[in-house]
Scaffold this motif. Sequence first.
Motif, PDB file in Angstrom:
ATOM      1  N   LEU A 226      46.975   6.709 -69.000  1.00  0.00           N
ATOM      2  CA  LEU A 226      48.047   6.164 -69.832  1.00  0.00           C
ATOM      3  C   LEU A 226      47.758   6.351 -71.319  1.00  0.00           C
ATOM      4  O   LEU A 226      48.660   6.677 -72.103  1.00  0.00           O
ATOM      5  CB  LEU A 226      48.239   4.678 -69.534  1.00  0.00           C
ATOM      6  N   ALA A 227      46.510   6.133 -71.722  1.00  0.00           N
ATOM      7  CA  ALA A 227      46.163   6.236 -73.140  1.00  0.00           C
ATOM      8  C   ALA A 227      46.444   7.634 -73.668  1.00  0.00           C
ATOM      9  O   ALA A 227      47.035   7.807 -74.743  1.00  0.00           O
ATOM     10  CB  ALA A 227      44.700   5.864 -73.351  1.00  0.00           C
ATOM     11  N   LEU A 228      46.025   8.649 -72.926  1.00  0.00           N
ATOM     12  CA  LEU A 228      46.277  10.019 -73.357  1.00  0.00           C
ATOM     13  C   LEU A 228      47.753  10.377 -73.193  1.00  0.00           C
ATOM     14  O   LEU A 228      48.373  10.931 -74.112  1.00  0.00           O
ATOM     15  CB  LEU A 228      45.409  10.994 -72.560  1.00  0.00           C
ATOM     16  N   GLY A 229      48.318  10.059 -72.053  1.00  0.00           N
ATOM     17  CA  GLY A 229      49.684  10.465 -71.760  1.00  0.00           C
ATOM     18  C   GLY A 229      50.708   9.832 -72.686  1.00  0.00           C
ATOM     19  O   GLY A 229      51.597  10.525 -73.212  1.00  0.00           O
ATOM     20  N   LEU A 230      50.611   8.525 -72.918  1.00  0.00           N
ATOM     21  CA  LEU A 230      51.582   7.848 -73.765  1.00  0.00           C
ATOM     22  C   LEU A 230      51.475   8.304 -75.224  1.00  0.00           C
ATOM     23  O   LEU A 230      52.492   8.498 -75.896  1.00  0.00           O
ATOM     24  CB  LEU A 230      51.394   6.329 -73.675  1.00  0.00           C
ATOM     25  N   SER A 231      50.243   8.460 -75.712  1.00  0.00           N
ATOM     26  CA  SER A 231      50.077   8.912 -77.092  1.00  0.00           C
ATOM     27  C   SER A 231      50.598  10.330 -77.262  1.00  0.00           C
ATOM     28  O   SER A 231      51.354  10.626 -78.208  1.00  0.00           O
ATOM     29  CB  SER A 231      48.601   8.847 -77.501  1.00  0.00           C
ATOM     30  N   TRP A 232      50.194  11.214 -76.374  1.00  0.00           N
ATOM     31  CA  TRP A 232      50.612  12.612 -76.504  1.00  0.00           C
ATOM     32  C   TRP A 232      52.124  12.747 -76.417  1.00  0.00           C
ATOM     33  O   TRP A 232      52.724  13.527 -77.159  1.00  0.00           O
ATOM     34  CB  TRP A 232      49.934  13.450 -75.431  1.00  0.00           C
ATOM     35  N   LEU A 233      52.738  11.997 -75.513  1.00  0.00           N
ATOM     36  CA  LEU A 233      54.195  12.052 -75.376  1.00  0.00           C
ATOM     37  C   LEU A 233      54.881  11.550 -76.650  1.00  0.00           C
ATOM     38  O   LEU A 233      55.865  12.143 -77.117  1.00  0.00           O
ATOM     39  CB  LEU A 233      54.632  11.219 -74.177  1.00  0.00           C
TER      40      LEU A 233
END
Length: 326
Positions: A36-43
Motif C-alpha cells: 500500500l505504501a508504494l502503490g498509493l504514493s506512486w499512484l
Amino acid sequence: MTNTIEARSTTGTAQQDRRGVRGVITRHPLLTFFTLALGLSWLAWVPYILSPHGMGVWDIHFPEVLGSAQFTGVLPGALLGPLGSAFIVTAVADGRAGLRRWVGRLFRWRVAWYWYALALVVVPALIVLSAVPFAGGDVHAPSALALSALVPGLVIQLFSTGLSEEPGWRDFALPRLQHRFGALGAAAVLGPIWALWHMPLYLSDWGGWPNAHWSEPVVFALFTITFNVVMIQVFNKTGESLPLALLLHVGVNNTISSLFPEMYPSMTAGTLMIGLTIMSTVAAVVLLVVTRGRLGYDPARRALPIDAPIPVPVRKRLVGSHDGNR
C-alpha cells in the motif's frame, strides 16, 4: 461447560476474522503495508510526474506553496503512502490497542539531551562538512537570513516530510521487522524499500528531471540504505522515540535546503549526494561493527512479536474480554 462453549465461540470468530481482505491484512501486515505504501504514493504521484513539473505529458499545473509545487504535487502521495498505509493496517490488524501503541511513539520525546544535540547539531554539521571536499573551493559562509530560516524550515519539514514518512517506516514497519528478522535483517529490508519508494520522483523536478544523471538515483538509494542504519540505531537507543526519528530525518533535508544554496552555490544535487553517501556509509559501517549488527535492538523487551496472533487452540477467554496482546 462454560469454558467449552466460549472456546468454540472464540474459534469461530477467529476463523471469520481470517477470511477476506481483513484476514489477509491481519496475517500479512508488513507485506500489506509495503504494498500500500508504494502503490498509493506512486499512484498519487502520477499526475505530478506527467505534468510540466515532470515529463510534461499532461498540461496540469500544481499551485506553488512557499515557492514550490512539491507541497501540492508530492506531499499528498507521501501522506497517502507510509502514513495512510500504516494507519489502515494498524487499525485492521491491531485495533484500538494497536493504534494507541502506534500513536504513542509520537509522544516519546523525553530522552537524553545528547540525542537532540545529535539530531539538531552534530548531524547537520557533518552534512555541511561532507560537501567541503567536493566544492572545489567555492564555499561561502551562510547569511543571517539563511541561518534564521533553519528553525521555521525544520518545523515545516517536521509537519510535511517527517510526519508523512516516519509513522510508516520507523513507527510501523521497523518494530515488526526487527521482531521478525532482527535489527540487521530489518535494515536489509527497510532500507531498499525506503529507497525504492522515492524512485518515481526522479521523473519530476523533485529529482532534477530531465537534467539528472542516471547515477543520481543510484547514489541516493545508497545514501538512503546506509542512513537507514543510523536511524535504526537512534530509534532503538532512544526507546523507539519517534520525535528523534523525525528530527534526524528532516534535519538532513532542512540543512540542505536552508544552507546549501548559499554555502555551495556551484554544487549540483548529484555532487552533494556523493558526500552525504560517503559519510552515511562510514557511519553505518562503524555502527554495524561496534554493535555487531545489533544496532541497539534488545529482543528481550517484548514477549511476543508485535504482529504475531496468539494460536487459536490455546486462546480461551470470556466473550467481550479485552485482548491486551493485540
